[in-house]
Scaffold this active site. Structure first.
Site, PDB file in Angstrom:
ATOM      1  N   SER A  80       0.848  -1.186   0.000  1.00  0.00           N
ATOM      2  CA  SER A  80       0.000   0.000   0.000  1.00  0.00           C
ATOM      3  C   SER A  80       0.882   1.234   0.000  1.00  0.00           C
ATOM      4  CB  SER A  80      -0.896   0.014   1.239  1.00  0.00           C
ATOM      5  OG  SER A  80      -1.537   1.260   1.387  1.00  0.00           O
ATOM      6  N   TYR A 122      -0.328  -0.870  10.684  1.00  0.00           N
ATOM      7  CA  TYR A 122      -0.615  -1.232   9.296  1.00  0.00           C
ATOM      8  C   TYR A 122       0.385  -0.579   8.348  1.00  0.00           C
ATOM      9  CZ  TYR A 122      -3.062  -1.196   4.789  1.00  0.00           C
ATOM     10  OH  TYR A 122      -3.388  -1.320   3.461  1.00  0.00           O
TER      11      TYR A 122
END
Length: 263
Positions: free
Chosen positions: A145, A158
């Protein structure tokens, strides 16, 4: 789909029961690729497998597994090392996250995120790479990401796991240069999957052009690993962001991160 055959005839996809994982499975199924679908939710996997068999007449195996559990991860490792059914493309897509101030989040959830986003990827990649190197061909697509390249308060664990995954992937690509093995890291931005679809996860409202469709993200990643690209950033807006990020002063990046993930 491209007219020419996809270079990988078999693939194992983690996190295949929803979102980008399901889009990846449907895309590969349409290309005639045999699949092994891995996720916790067995019923969803079986429904998807039946859909793909009916629509594309492809072989689809279902392997339910919770990749935060070492014993269940070992079952997937065993499948990847099965010489009788070689996997030519490994897609590490499974991932999790929890939004909130780190000090307030349950430690077991944060540890599970670390195990799923990083440790499972390490174990599965290590399982399949030796056989690929002997064969002199193979592909690994790691779904990371852009959050890993950008300050993401309220998503600290994350974002850190995605930063690790991005660097790990790019280093593997260099290590395996000239071996016939393509390692690609896929770096989507905000994608219409799960809680991200309605901004419910915590980001401030962003323009529509920054929202990506899961199908487009999946297609871009699969085309990139087939072409031997090390890094794939889907979406015109995010390509611009990715180009500018290395030249953006850290204080500005932190300010933007605070704005985007304000809670």
């Amino acid at each position: 789909m491209a007219d020419q055959p996809y270079p990988y005839r078999s693939a194992l996809i983690t996190g295949a029961s929803s979102g980008i994982g399901t889009a990846l499975a449907r895309n590969l199924g349409a290309r005639g690729v045999s699949l092994v679908l891995v996720a916790r939710r067995e019923s969803r996997l079986r429904d998807l497998a039946e859909e793909l068999r009916t629509a594309h007449s492809v072989e689809v195996d279902v392997l339910p597994a919770d990749l935060t559990d070492v014993a269940q991860t070992a079952q997937v490792e065993a499948r990847l090392t099965d010489a009788a059914k070689p996997v030519e493309l490994l897609v590490n897509n499974a991932g999790s996250s929890a939004a909130g101030v780190f000090a307030n989040l349950p430690m077991d959830r944060e540890e599970a995120t670390l195990r799923l986003n990083n440790e499972a990827v390490l174990r599965l990649t290590r399982s399949v790479l030796p056989r690929m190197r002997i064969a002199g061909r193979g592909g690994i697509l790691n779904v990371s990401s852009l959050a890993g390249d950008f300050p993401s308060p309220s998503l600290a664990t994350y974002a850190a796991t995605k930063a690790f995954l991005t660097h790990f992937s790019e280093d593997l690509a260099i290590e395996n240069r000239g071996s016939g093995i393509h390692v690609t890291v896929l770096l989507p931005g905000l994608t219409k999957t799960g809680c991200f679809a309605t901004n419910a996860f915590g980001p401030a409202p962003v323009p529509r052009l920054f929202w990506l469709e899961a199908d487009a993200v999946a297609a871009a990643g699969l085309d990139a690993v087939a072409a031997g690209k090390r890094r794939c950033v889907p979406g015109a807006a995010y390509k611009i962001v990715n180009t500018l990020l290395p030249f953006t002063p850290p204080p500005l990046k932190r300010a933007l991160g605070r704005h985007l993930w304000r809670r």
